[in-house]
Write a protein that holds these residues in place. Structure first.
Motif, PDB file in Angstrom:
ATOM      1  N   UNK A  64       0.967  -1.663   0.243  1.00  0.00           N
ATOM      2  CA  UNK A  64      -0.304  -0.063   0.159  1.00  0.00           C
ATOM      3  C   UNK A  64       1.099   1.083   0.002  1.00  0.00           C
ATOM      4  N   UNK A  65       1.424   1.559   0.854  1.00  0.00           N
ATOM      5  CA  UNK A  65       2.926   2.535   0.687  1.00  0.00           C
ATOM      6  C   UNK A  65       3.352   2.779  -0.518  1.00  0.00           C
ATOM      7  N   UNK A  66       3.688   1.549  -1.412  1.00  0.00           N
ATOM      8  CA  UNK A  66       4.188   1.984  -2.628  1.00  0.00           C
ATOM      9  C   UNK A  66       3.451   2.546  -3.349  1.00  0.00           C
ATOM     10  N   UNK A  67       2.182   1.803  -3.344  1.00  0.00           N
ATOM     11  CA  UNK A  67       1.215   2.905  -4.400  1.00  0.00           C
ATOM     12  C   UNK A  67       0.805   3.925  -3.948  1.00  0.00           C
TER      13      UNK A  67
ATOM     14  N   UNK B 221       9.104   3.097  -0.463  1.00  0.00           N
ATOM     15  CA  UNK B 221      10.376   2.298  -0.273  1.00  0.00           C
ATOM     16  C   UNK B 221      11.256   1.233  -0.915  1.00  0.00           C
ATOM     17  N   UNK B 222      11.504   1.612  -2.546  1.00  0.00           N
ATOM     18  CA  UNK B 222      12.659   1.019  -3.086  1.00  0.00           C
ATOM     19  C   UNK B 222      14.024   2.524  -2.977  1.00  0.00           C
ATOM     20  N   UNK B 223      13.227   3.761  -2.369  1.00  0.00           N
ATOM     21  CA  UNK B 223      14.572   4.976  -1.826  1.00  0.00           C
ATOM     22  C   UNK B 223      15.658   4.402  -0.388  1.00  0.00           C
ATOM     23  N   UNK B 224      14.366   3.832  -0.098  1.00  0.00           N
ATOM     24  CA  UNK B 224      14.304   3.290   1.974  1.00  0.00           C
ATOM     25  C   UNK B 224      15.669   1.759   1.824  1.00  0.00           C
TER      26      UNK B 224
ATOM     27  N   UNK C 156      14.049   7.817   7.576  1.00  0.00           N
ATOM     28  CA  UNK C 156      13.368   7.204   7.433  1.00  0.00           C
ATOM     29  C   UNK C 156      14.122   5.746   8.363  1.00  0.00           C
ATOM     30  N   UNK C 157      15.416   5.274   7.341  1.00  0.00           N
ATOM     31  CA  UNK C 157      15.884   4.560   7.590  1.00  0.00           C
ATOM     32  C   UNK C 157      16.578   4.198   8.752  1.00  0.00           C
ATOM     33  N   UNK C 158      16.999   5.528   9.537  1.00  0.00           N
ATOM     34  CA  UNK C 158      17.067   5.904  10.625  1.00  0.00           C
ATOM     35  C   UNK C 158      15.996   4.979  11.405  1.00  0.00           C
ATOM     36  N   UNK C 159      14.825   5.292  11.480  1.00  0.00           N
ATOM     37  CA  UNK C 159      13.751   4.726  12.622  1.00  0.00           C
ATOM     38  C   UNK C 159      13.458   3.373  12.544  1.00  0.00           C
ATOM     39  N   UNK C 160      13.904   2.924  10.896  1.00  0.00           N
ATOM     40  CA  UNK C 160      13.814   1.190  10.827  1.00  0.00           C
ATOM     41  C   UNK C 160      14.211   1.044  10.880  1.00  0.00           C
TER      42      UNK C 160
END
Length: 275
Positions: free
Chosen positions: A42-45, A60-63, A241-245
């Motif tokens: 859903x996020x990607x769409x 998502x692909x950027x992260x 966002x990578x750091x948050x994940x």
């Protein structure tokens, strides 16, 4: 002959309990995994259609590309934050257990200080981070102090409740056997407090990394919290966002370690109704 065949068939067929034990991990893992998969799709769409602007939430692909490109930077900051969170987690919870045991020995200390421990739950510990930075300086000490204080009070209060929940009849029996106070504490009080302590450890496991990140915003020059702030200032949202994940994954790992320890010590950590 038929009885032998029936016995062999019964031995070959797993019991319902065994079947439940085999399927239980899949039942625990599959629903969250499916939910995460649907959420990512859903996020990607939404990102591809522009419903969610990429300057707010990257695709998502950027992260994922950020993880691949800057994994060394993320690992460096993650190790720093993990050290702070684990140090504060161990220091705060150890101090809480020792103080609770000490208070169980002294009624005067319990009556004098226990109300202040209850009041302290209303104080936002993170708000004292600037003061701790002034006193301890920037870097590890203030962050570890914030985490230690934050995890101390839930563990202390739950440990006090657990020690107070010990069976009075068991105490009386040990008293008739001339058991010392330490023996009663070791045999009755501490086992009775284990379910309460692990309930607090689960809360502390979730709070340790959160408090470490917030404290790093103010009092550190490295760590995931510092990386989040710097990435936000320079609009490097994939890094942010990578750091948050990574921080969320580390929190889940610490929580999983506490839950695993609780299950391994089920004989001592289970509530009386579960035994």
């Amino acid at each position: 002959m038929s009885s032998i065949l029936l016995a062999e068939a019964g031995a070959a067929r797993p019991s319902p309990v065994a079947v439940r034990r085999i399927r239980l991990p899949l039942g625990l893992v599959l629903p969250p995994a499916l939910f995460v998969a649907v959420l990512i799709i859903l996020w990607a769409v939404l990102s591809a259609t522009g419903t969610i602007p990429r300057y707010i939430l990257p695709a998502p692909d950027a992260i994922l590309a950020e993880f691949v490109k800057n994994h060394a930077v993320l690992t460096k900051h993650a190790l720093f934050t993990t050290g702070e969170a684990l140090a504060g987690f161990l220091i705060g919870n150890t101090a809480a257990v020792l103080m609770a045991i000490l208070f169980s020995y002294s009624r005067l200390m319990r009556d004098a200080f226990y109300p202040f421990a209850l009041i302290s739950r209303a104080i936002p510990i993170v708000a004292f981070t600037p003061l701790l930075v002034l006193v301890l300086g920037r870097g590890l000490p203030p962050v570890i102090a914030v985490v230690s204080i934050a995890v101390y009070f839930p563990a202390f209060l739950n440990m006090m409740r657990g020690l107070a929940s010990a069976d009075v009849d068991c105490h009386e029996m040990l008293h008739t056997l001339s058991a010392t106070r330490w023996q009663r504490l070791k045999i009755v009080d501490i086992p009775a407090s284990m379910p309460y302590l692990f309930a607090a450890l689960k809360v502390s496991a979730s709070a340790a990394f959160i408090c470490a990140l917030v404290a790093e915003w103010i009092g550190a020059n490295t760590g995931l919290g510092y990386l989040v702030v710097i990435s936000g200032q320079y609009f490097k949202l994939p890094t942010l966002w990578a750091a948050i994940i990574v921080a969320a994954a580390l929190t889940l790992l610490l929580l999983a370690a506490v839950v695993t320890a609780e299950r391994l010590l089920h004989r001592w950590t289970a509530a009386p109704a579960e035994l």
